[in-house]
Design a protein around this motif. Structure first.
Motif, PDB file in Angstrom:
ATOM      1  N   ASP A 263      45.343  -9.587  36.158  1.00 19.57           N
ATOM      2  CA  ASP A 263      45.023 -10.201  34.878  1.00 19.57           C
ATOM      3  C   ASP A 263      43.745 -11.028  34.987  1.00 19.57           C
ATOM      4  OD1 ASP A 263      45.491 -13.200  35.061  1.00 19.57           O
ATOM      5  OD2 ASP A 263      47.463 -12.536  35.718  1.00 19.57           O
ATOM      6  N   SER A 265      42.973 -14.043  34.464  1.00 17.61           N
ATOM      7  CA  SER A 265      43.041 -15.426  34.940  1.00 17.61           C
ATOM      8  C   SER A 265      43.598 -15.561  36.352  1.00 17.61           C
ATOM      9  CB  SER A 265      43.911 -16.247  33.972  1.00 17.61           C
ATOM     10  OG  SER A 265      45.242 -15.738  33.930  1.00 17.61           O
ATOM     11  N   ASP A 299      47.429  -9.687  28.995  1.00 14.67           N
ATOM     12  CA  ASP A 299      48.191 -10.806  28.436  1.00 14.67           C
ATOM     13  C   ASP A 299      49.046 -11.521  29.474  1.00 14.67           C
ATOM     14  OD1 ASP A 299      49.903  -8.670  28.745  1.00 14.67           O
ATOM     15  OD2 ASP A 299      50.902  -8.905  26.809  1.00 14.67           O
ATOM     16  N   ARG A 301      49.440 -14.117  32.694  1.00 14.52           N
ATOM     17  CA  ARG A 301      48.749 -15.382  32.952  1.00 14.52           C
ATOM     18  C   ARG A 301      48.903 -15.775  34.407  1.00 14.52           C
ATOM     19  NH1 ARG A 301      46.680 -13.999  29.205  1.00 14.52           N
ATOM     20  NH2 ARG A 301      46.521 -14.911  27.108  1.00 14.52           N
ATOM     21  N   GLY A 302      47.776 -15.977  35.087  1.00 11.35           N
ATOM     22  CA  GLY A 302      47.778 -16.493  36.442  1.00 11.35           C
ATOM     23  C   GLY A 302      48.230 -15.471  37.472  1.00 11.35           C
ATOM     24  N   GLY A 305      52.186 -14.266  36.863  1.00  9.79           N
ATOM     25  CA  GLY A 305      52.631 -14.024  35.505  1.00  9.79           C
ATOM     26  C   GLY A 305      52.877 -12.582  35.121  1.00  9.79           C
ATOM     27  N   THR A 311      55.139  -9.172  28.284  1.00 10.26           N
ATOM     28  CA  THR A 311      53.794  -8.768  28.694  1.00 10.26           C
ATOM     29  C   THR A 311      53.679  -7.253  28.807  1.00 10.26           C
ATOM     30  OG1 THR A 311      54.410  -9.047  31.028  1.00 10.26           O
ATOM     31  CG2 THR A 311      53.321 -10.914  29.943  1.00 10.26           C
TER      32      THR A 311
END
Length: 326
Positions: A263, A265, A299, A301-302, A305, A311
Motif C-alpha cells: 500500500d 503508506s 485502501d 493503511r500502513g 493494514g 479493504t
C-alpha cells in the motif's frame, strides 16, 4: 550500466540503514531453533523411527500402519514429538499439543508447539478435515508463541472473509527477527524458516489436505521466497515485502502463482530493494519487472493494514485462497 549504478547506490543506502542512521538498529540477534522436536531422545529410546531421518510422507505412512490404540499410546507417551511431526494425522497433533501448549491455548487447535527459544506455534482456524481450501499466514518480525495476536488477527480476518470452506493456519513456526536489526536485514533466520515452512506444506500434502495458498507478510516473504522452489503451494502472496531474495518470479522456480501487495503508506517502501554482501532481500515484488500478479492495496493503511476489514487487499486475498481468481 544503469542497473549497476542503481545497485551501488542501493548498497550504499543499505549500509547506511544497517549502520543505524535510518532505523535498522533496533533489533537484537536471534538464534534460530532447529532440529528434532523436544522429547525426541525418549522417542528414539523407545525404538521409534528417528523423525530426522523421515520425510513427511514416511511419517504419514508410519502412523497409517498403527492401530488407533497405538496412536493414542504415542500421544500420551510422546506428546511433544507427535504434536510437531509434519505428516502425522492432524487430529493426533491437536490432541498431543493440547497436553503441552498450556492453558493459554486451551480449546484451540494447536498444530505445532515448540517451547524452545521464544516459542513457536501454529494455530488452525476452521476444520482442516472438511475444508475445501487451506491458507497459511507466515508472519514477519516479533511474532512468537508469546506474541501471536497480530498473526492470529490476520488469520481470523482471512478466515471470516473466506467463509467456512477455508481453514487458515496462523504459522509462527520459525524464529522471527526482533525489531528491525541485522537479523531482519539478512536471510539467516529466513533460511531456517524456509526449511520448516516447506516441511509444513509437505506434511499437509502427506495427510491429504488441500494444497495451500501461502500469505507472507514482511520478513515472512523472505522465508517464502527461499522456500518457493520446494514449497507445495498453489499460490504465494507477499504483502509489505522487503524482497524475496530473487530478481523475478522466474528466479523463484515455483509452479505456484505469485502475487504481491504494497500500500502507498507502507514504510517498507523506504527500504532499499537490493541484496548486497548478505544484506537486503532483492527486488521489490510489486515492481512490474518482477513479474508477480498485483494485489490492489490502495485502501490499506500502513505496514500491518492489509487484512483490515473492507479493504481491496483482503477481498483479493480471500478470492485467491478460494481459487476464485485466475
Amino acid at each position: 550500466m544503469r542497473r549497476y549504478t542503481r545497485t551501488l547506490v542501493a548498497a550504499a543506502l543499505a549500509t547506511t540503514v544497517v549502520a543505524g542512521t535510518a532505523g535498522w538498529a533496533s533489533g537484537s540477534a536471534q538464534q534460530a531453533v532447529t532440529g528434532a522436536p523436544v522429547g525426541v531422545e525418549r522417542w528414539r529410546a523407545d525404538g521409534l523411527p528417528d523423525p530426522e531421518g523421515m520425510t513427511a510422507a514416511q511419517v504419514a505412512a508410519f502412523f497409517d500402519g498403527l492401530s488407533p490404540a497405538r496412536q493414542q499410546e504415542l500421544v500420551r507417551a510422546h506428546p511433544s514429538v507427535v504434536g510437531n511431526l509434519d505428516g502425522a494425522p492432524i487430529r493426533l497433533r491437536f490432541e498431543a499439543n493440547a497436553r503441552t501448549a498450556g492453558p493459554r491455548y486451551a480449546g484451540q487447535q494447536v498444530l505445532a508447539y515448540d517451547p524452545r527459544g521464544r516459542g513457536q506455534i501454529a494455530l488452525v482456524r476452521g476444520d482442516m478435515a472438511e475444508a475445501e481450501h487451506v491458507a497459511v499466514v507466515v508472519p514477519g518480525s516479533d511474532i512468537d508463541a508469546g506474541n501471536i495476536t497480530p498473526l492470529t488477527d490476520m488469520a481470523d480476518a482471512l478466515r471470516r472473509a473466506t467463509g467456512d470452506d477455508t481453514a487458515v493456519i496462523a504459522w509462527a513456526g520459525y524464529t522471527t527477527p526482533v525489531g528491525v536489526g541485522l537479523d531482519a536485514a539478512t536471510g539467516d533466520l529466513a533460511e531456517v524458516g524456509a526449511e520448516r515452512l516447506t516441511r509444513l506444506a509437505d506434511g499437509l500434502d502427506a495427510v491429504g489436505a488441500a494444497r495451500p495458498a501461502v500469505f507472507c507478510h514482511s520478513y515472512g516473504s523472505v522465508v517464502c521466497g527461499l522456500a518457493a522452489p520446494a514449497l507445495k503451494a498453489k499460490d504465494l502472496v507477499v504483502l509489505g515485502s522487503p524482497g524475496m531474495r530473487a530478481d523475478s518470479v522466474a528466479e523463484l522456480n515455483t509452479s505456484a502463482r505469485v502475487w504481491a501487495a504494497k500500500d502507498p503508506s507502507d514504510w517498507i517502501d523506504r527500504i532499499p530493494n537490493v541484496e548486497f554482501a548478505g544484506l537486503g532481500h532483492g527486488e521489490d515484488p510489486t515492481d512490474p519487472a518482477f513479474g508477480a500478479r498485483r494485489v490492489p492495496a490502495e485502501d490499506a493503511r500502513g505496514h500491518n493494514g492489509y487484512f483490515a476489514s473492507g479493504t481491496q487487499s483482503l477481498r483479493t486475498f480471500a478470492a485467491i485462497a478460494q481459487g476464485d481468481v485466475r
